[in-house]
Design a protein around this motif. Structure first.
Motif, mmCIF file in Angstrom:
data_model
loop_
_atom_site.group_PDB
_atom_site.id
_atom_site.type_symbol
_atom_site.label_atom_id
_atom_site.label_comp_id
_atom_site.label_asym_id
_atom_site.label_seq_id
_atom_site.Cartn_x
_atom_site.Cartn_y
_atom_site.Cartn_z
ATOM 1 N N SER A 4 51.351 29.964 63.081
ATOM 2 C CA SER A 4 51.917 28.867 63.865
ATOM 3 C C SER A 4 52.250 27.607 63.066
ATOM 4 O O SER A 4 53.192 26.890 63.403
ATOM 5 N N GLN A 5 51.495 27.297 62.002
ATOM 6 C CA GLN A 5 51.677 25.985 61.378
ATOM 7 C C GLN A 5 51.066 25.982 59.974
ATOM 8 O O GLN A 5 49.980 26.514 59.757
ATOM 9 N N LYS A 6 51.799 25.358 59.040
ATOM 10 C CA LYS A 6 51.302 25.246 57.671
ATOM 11 C C LYS A 6 51.217 23.784 57.265
ATOM 12 O O LYS A 6 52.214 23.049 57.320
ATOM 13 N N PHE A 7 50.010 23.352 56.871
ATOM 14 C CA PHE A 7 49.821 22.006 56.336
ATOM 15 C C PHE A 7 50.173 22.015 54.851
ATOM 16 O O PHE A 7 49.649 22.836 54.094
ATOM 17 N N THR A 8 51.045 21.080 54.432
ATOM 18 C CA THR A 8 51.392 20.965 53.014
ATOM 19 C C THR A 8 50.477 19.960 52.338
ATOM 20 O O THR A 8 49.751 19.203 52.993
ATOM 21 N N ASP A 9 50.549 19.952 51.031
ATOM 22 C CA ASP A 9 49.722 19.015 50.271
ATOM 23 C C ASP A 9 50.109 17.573 50.536
ATOM 24 O O ASP A 9 49.302 16.652 50.348
ATOM 25 N N THR A 10 51.327 17.331 50.977
ATOM 26 C CA THR A 10 51.794 15.966 51.253
ATOM 27 C C THR A 10 51.424 15.507 52.651
ATOM 28 O O THR A 10 51.767 14.398 53.048
ATOM 29 N N GLY A 11 50.756 16.344 53.403
ATOM 30 C CA GLY A 11 50.370 15.979 54.758
ATOM 31 C C GLY A 11 51.385 16.351 55.809
ATOM 32 O O GLY A 11 51.172 16.108 56.999
ATOM 33 N N GLN A 12 52.489 16.956 55.399
ATOM 34 C CA GLN A 12 53.498 17.383 56.362
ATOM 35 C C GLN A 12 53.156 18.774 56.904
ATOM 36 O O GLN A 12 52.386 19.523 56.298
ATOM 37 N N SER A 13 53.778 19.083 58.014
ATOM 38 C CA SER A 13 53.550 20.392 58.634
ATOM 39 C C SER A 13 54.848 21.181 58.671
ATOM 40 O O SER A 13 55.915 20.631 58.972
ATOM 41 N N LEU A 14 54.738 22.452 58.378
ATOM 42 C CA LEU A 14 55.865 23.367 58.500
ATOM 43 C C LEU A 14 55.618 24.279 59.699
ATOM 44 O O LEU A 14 54.535 24.865 59.832
ATOM 45 N N TYR A 15 56.629 24.386 60.566
ATOM 46 C CA TYR A 15 56.492 25.214 61.769
ATOM 47 C C TYR A 15 57.329 26.496 61.692
ATOM 48 O O TYR A 15 57.029 27.464 62.373
ATOM 49 N N SER A 16 58.380 26.452 60.879
ATOM 50 C CA SER A 16 59.211 27.644 60.705
ATOM 51 C C SER A 16 58.704 28.404 59.493
ATOM 52 O O SER A 16 58.942 28.003 58.342
ATOM 53 N N LEU A 17 57.992 29.464 59.725
ATOM 54 C CA LEU A 17 57.393 30.256 58.655
ATOM 55 C C LEU A 17 57.275 31.706 59.100
ATOM 56 O O LEU A 17 57.498 32.032 60.272
ATOM 57 N N ASN A 18 56.937 32.571 58.180
ATOM 58 C CA ASN A 18 56.879 34.001 58.478
ATOM 59 C C ASN A 18 55.594 34.370 59.202
ATOM 60 O O ASN A 18 54.507 33.928 58.828
ATOM 61 N N VAL B 41 58.137 37.686 70.615
ATOM 62 C CA VAL B 41 57.367 36.595 70.032
ATOM 63 C C VAL B 41 57.531 35.337 70.874
ATOM 64 O O VAL B 41 58.598 35.094 71.453
ATOM 65 N N ALA B 42 56.469 34.543 70.960
ATOM 66 C CA ALA B 42 56.507 33.259 71.655
ATOM 67 C C ALA B 42 56.766 32.168 70.620
ATOM 68 O O ALA B 42 55.843 31.705 69.954
ATOM 69 N N ASN B 43 58.037 31.788 70.440
ATOM 70 C CA ASN B 43 58.388 30.662 69.569
ATOM 71 C C ASN B 43 58.215 29.379 70.363
ATOM 72 O O ASN B 43 58.832 29.206 71.429
ATOM 73 N N SER B 44 57.387 28.444 69.870
ATOM 74 C CA SER B 44 57.051 27.266 70.677
ATOM 75 C C SER B 44 57.620 25.956 70.139
ATOM 76 O O SER B 44 57.909 25.037 70.909
ATOM 77 N N HIS B 45 57.832 25.832 68.808
ATOM 78 C CA HIS B 45 58.214 24.530 68.262
ATOM 79 C C HIS B 45 58.766 24.731 66.852
ATOM 80 O O HIS B 45 58.253 25.564 66.095
ATOM 81 N N ASP B 46 59.803 23.992 66.510
ATOM 82 C CA ASP B 46 60.366 24.099 65.158
ATOM 83 C C ASP B 46 60.239 22.800 64.378
ATOM 84 O O ASP B 46 60.855 22.640 63.319
ATOM 85 N N GLY B 47 59.439 21.863 64.889
ATOM 86 C CA GLY B 47 59.256 20.576 64.241
ATOM 87 C C GLY B 47 60.009 19.461 64.909
ATOM 88 O O GLY B 47 59.669 18.279 64.735
ATOM 89 N N SER B 48 61.028 19.813 65.665
ATOM 90 C CA SER B 48 61.823 18.782 66.338
ATOM 91 C C SER B 48 62.026 19.063 67.815
ATOM 92 O O SER B 48 62.282 18.144 68.588
ATOM 93 N N SER B 49 61.939 20.305 68.245
ATOM 94 C CA SER B 49 62.225 20.645 69.639
ATOM 95 C C SER B 49 61.308 21.765 70.118
ATOM 96 O O SER B 49 60.906 22.635 69.335
ATOM 97 N N TYR B 50 61.023 21.728 71.428
ATOM 98 C CA TYR B 50 60.266 22.805 72.072
ATOM 99 C C TYR B 50 61.203 23.778 72.787
ATOM 100 O O TYR B 50 60.760 24.793 73.297
ATOM 101 N N SER B 51 62.478 23.429 72.832
ATOM 102 C CA SER B 51 63.469 24.288 73.482
ATOM 103 C C SER B 51 64.021 25.260 72.447
ATOM 104 O O SER B 51 64.908 24.924 71.651
ATOM 105 N N LEU B 52 63.462 26.448 72.420
ATOM 106 C CA LEU B 52 63.805 27.445 71.404
ATOM 107 C C LEU B 52 64.028 28.807 72.054
ATOM 108 O O LEU B 52 63.608 29.050 73.189
#
Length: 679
Positions: A558-572, A612-623
């Protein structure tokens, strides 16, 4: 009264009749000669065949041949009874006396009889006077032999109580009479014996009387069941001839040939004796399926399939293989508040239900019931920021357990039990949990278990234990069985591979990073032990499934925390397959997802799917959430995109109306039902 079984004194058909003379039993008309002759041959007399037509002719209009549970029998349908009778003189050719020692063999199938209903299997009636000389009749849980006492004009009745014949099953009954004793044997079981006050009449005249099959010459008392065999055996007990038997309920002494085979007319090659199955086949629109229709068949012309009613719903027997054509918007379902999980389940004799885990503690969570082709609100249950529901059964009792996230201490999640009388879920047991996100229910070796995914403690410690509970059949409660170390646990999945049982946990977060290990456990020596660690990224769900003997696990990252404190939501997210050589799950396929929260595997016809239940891409919940179809060597390929909003959970279910998918929204009250159209 019932007596202990005793060895019958009846002689066999092959023995001399001299012992009968020694006992003073009279089977002949008194004559001057000292020679003795029985009134009839001491051979099986097939009474049922005597009321049938001659070979090559049609059946009497009063008879209907019916096949039930693989065997044929006759049902009486006519308004008159004379055609189902014959003069006693046809049997008693040498004299007019009913044998003092005899046995009756009947193979029959009877539906449930009403209270105080009596039906005659066979009778001997004096013509003109309508006087019952002898009769065998059945009533609710009773079998009666009715006998006229000559000279007295009074009828005696021998009754066997607690005899279950009206259970809609075939039974073979042997009733043997000798002297004061009447012995009953059903399906070659232990004999029941009754000693009469008086012996069976030694001189029971049948002059001017008739044998009736399935009645006593009147409409009242007509036999309504199926009759396959009716045999009179003079001077002998038929039980040794029939028992033991590989099919005791269908043991044969003498059965009309027409019930065994169907002769054909030489010219038309059509059956002379047509028969019909007792089970009707309904064609057309969807018929009702209840206890009254149990065992009935339905041919669905639209689906081109044959279905059987199991007393609750239609089960598929034969059906044209369906293929998914397209997906249509079917129902907008408004829940109590934002819905974090849905659970679809069936309660026997009640139907299909759906439990929604609603976030708002003030409003509680809703239970919905499927009625007239859609979900309708049924019951509200008080919950505290409900995260998930899990349905399970123990000893035919239905339960629901909720994962609650309470603000006060201690945090409690509650198990609810279905109350059949109130037809509602009632509180059964509360268990202490810690930020519970999910429950999984499973059985191992007849023991029932629950495991909770404890996410974090009050001090925001994600490295805590999740707990496995075991059902105590004595206290009817769950008790702690084992604890397993988890890290921000979000989901449990139980699955079985051959004789081995597994649990896999989706670990989400350890307080610093989402890139951590999720663990597969295997059941060994009465406990779960670590089997394999798999690196996951904010794992929220595992889905186990099998395709053509291959075992798979799909994880939702669902979510990846980066070293810079950002989150990635689009991932495998990843599909793993069990390698039988290495005995480990290895990477099979990567699928790009957007804060995936759930996988759901389902089958339509021969096709296998993952959604799959896609819930969020970082900017929108409408996916768009995506349906993937299994393509063998290519793995899963996308075939349909479904517009969703904050999609949290998918469930697949089927009803008589078709196949459906339902998703819950974590950002809106609106959950949606989609219909899977097939061709």
């Amino acid at each position: 009264m019932l007596m202990q079984p005793k060895k019958s004194s009846l002689p066999s058909a092959g023995m001399s009749c001299y012992p009968l003379l020694l006992t003073g039993v009279l089977l002949t008309v008194p004559v001057q000669s000292h020679s003795w002759r029985p009134c009839t041959d001491l051979l099986p007399l097939d009474l049922l065949s005597r009321v049938l037509a001659s070979p090559g002719q049609s059946l009497p209009s009063q008879l209907q041949m019916v096949q039930s549970r693989g065997s044929r029998g006759f049902r009486l349908t006519g308004a008159t009874a004379t055609a189902m009778s014959f003069p006693a003189s046809q049997i008693f050719t040498k004299c007019n006396y009913f044998p003092a020692e005899f046995s009756l063999v009947a193979t029959l199938k009877i539906s449930k009889l009403r209270h105080k209903t009596n039906e005659y299997i066979f009778s001997v009636v004096k013509e003109g006077a309508d006087l019952l000389l002898l009769g065998l009749r059945v009533s609710e849980n009773h079998l009666h032999l009715v006998i006229l006492s000559p000279g007295v004009g009074r009828r005696n009745r021998v009754t066997f109580k607690d005899v279950i014949l009206d259970d809609n099953r075939w039974h073979t009954v042997v009733l043997a009479v000798t002297g004061q004793y009447v012995t009953l044997t059903i399906d070659c079981g232990p004999p029941l014996e009754i000693k009469q006050v008086q012996s069976f009449p030694s001189v029971l005249s049948t002059k001017g009387s008739r044998f009736f099959v399935g009645g006593r010459g009147q409409r009242r008392g007509r036999f309504t069941g199926l009759l396959r065999q009716l045999v009179l055996l003079p001077g002998s007990d038929a039980t040794p001839r029939l028992c033991p038997n590989s099919e005791p309920s269908l043991a044969e002494l003498s059965i009309p040939q027409v019930l065994k085979s169907t002769p054909l007319q030489p010219d038309s090659q059509r059956p002379v004796y047509p028969y019909e199955a007792e089970t009707r086949v309904t064609v057309g629109d969807h018929p009702p399926c209840s206890k009254q229709e149990h065992g009935q068949l339905w041919f669905n012309t639209q689906k081109k399939g044959l279905f059987i009613c199991d007393g609750l719903m239609w089960r598929t027997l034969l059906q044209n293989k369906e293929r998914l054509d397209y997906v249509e918007d079917y129902q907008d379902l408004y829940t109590r508040s934002k819905t974090l999980d849905i659970e679809v389940f069936v309660i026997p004799s009640e139907g299909l239900f759906m439990a929604a885990a609603n976030k708002d503690s003030r409003l509680g969570s809703g239970i919905f019931r499927w009625k007239n082709g859609s979900f309708h609100f049924y019951q509200n249950i008080s919950t505290q920021e409900a995260r998930a529901w899990k349905h399970f059964t123990i000893d035919n009792k239905t339960f629901l357990v909720v994962a609650d996230l309470r603000e006060e201490e201690p945090e409690l999640s509650v198990i609810y039990r279905w109350n059949k009388r109130r037809r509602r879920f009632v509180r059964h047991q509360a268990l202490e949990t810690h930020g519970a996100q999910d429950w999984e229910a499973f059985q191992i070796h007849n023991s029932s278990f629950l495991v909770v995914a404890n996410h974090r403690a009050r001090d925001v410690n994600y490295n805590i234990h999740s707990v496995i509970y075991r059902w105590n059949p004595d206290t009817k409660l769950f008790e702690v069985n084992q604890t397993l170390h988890t890290t921000g646990a979000f989901d449990w999945e139980f699955f079985t591979v051959g004789p081995y049982h597994f649990l896999v946990v989706a670990n989400t977060f350890d307080g610093r990073t989402t890139t951590i290990s999720s663990t597969i456990y295997v059941w060994l020596d009465g406990h779960f032990k670590s089997f394999q660690n798999i690196t996951t990224v904010g794992a929220t769900d595992w889905e186990a499934f099998q395709i053509d003997g291959r075992f798979f696990l799909a994880v939702a990252n669902s979510q990846k925390f980066t070293d810079t404190g950002q989150s990635l939501y689009s991932l495998n997210s990843t599909v793993y397959e069990l390698n039988t050589l290495t005995q480990t799950f290895i990477r099979f396929q990567e699928i790009l997802t957007h804060s995936a929260l759930d996988w759901e595997f389902f089958i339509i016809g021969d096709e296998k799917f993952l959604v799959v239940a896609n819930s969020h891409d970082g900017s929108s919940y409408s996916l768009n959430s995506v349906i993937y179809r299994w393509q063998g060597y290519e793995g899963f390929v996308p075939v349909h995109s479904l517009p969703t909003f904050g999609c949290r959970d998918w469930e697949h279910f089927s009803t008589d109306e078709g196949s459906f998918l339902i998703y819950s929204s974590a950002t809106s009250r609106l959950s949606k039902v989609f219909r899977l159209r097939t061709y």
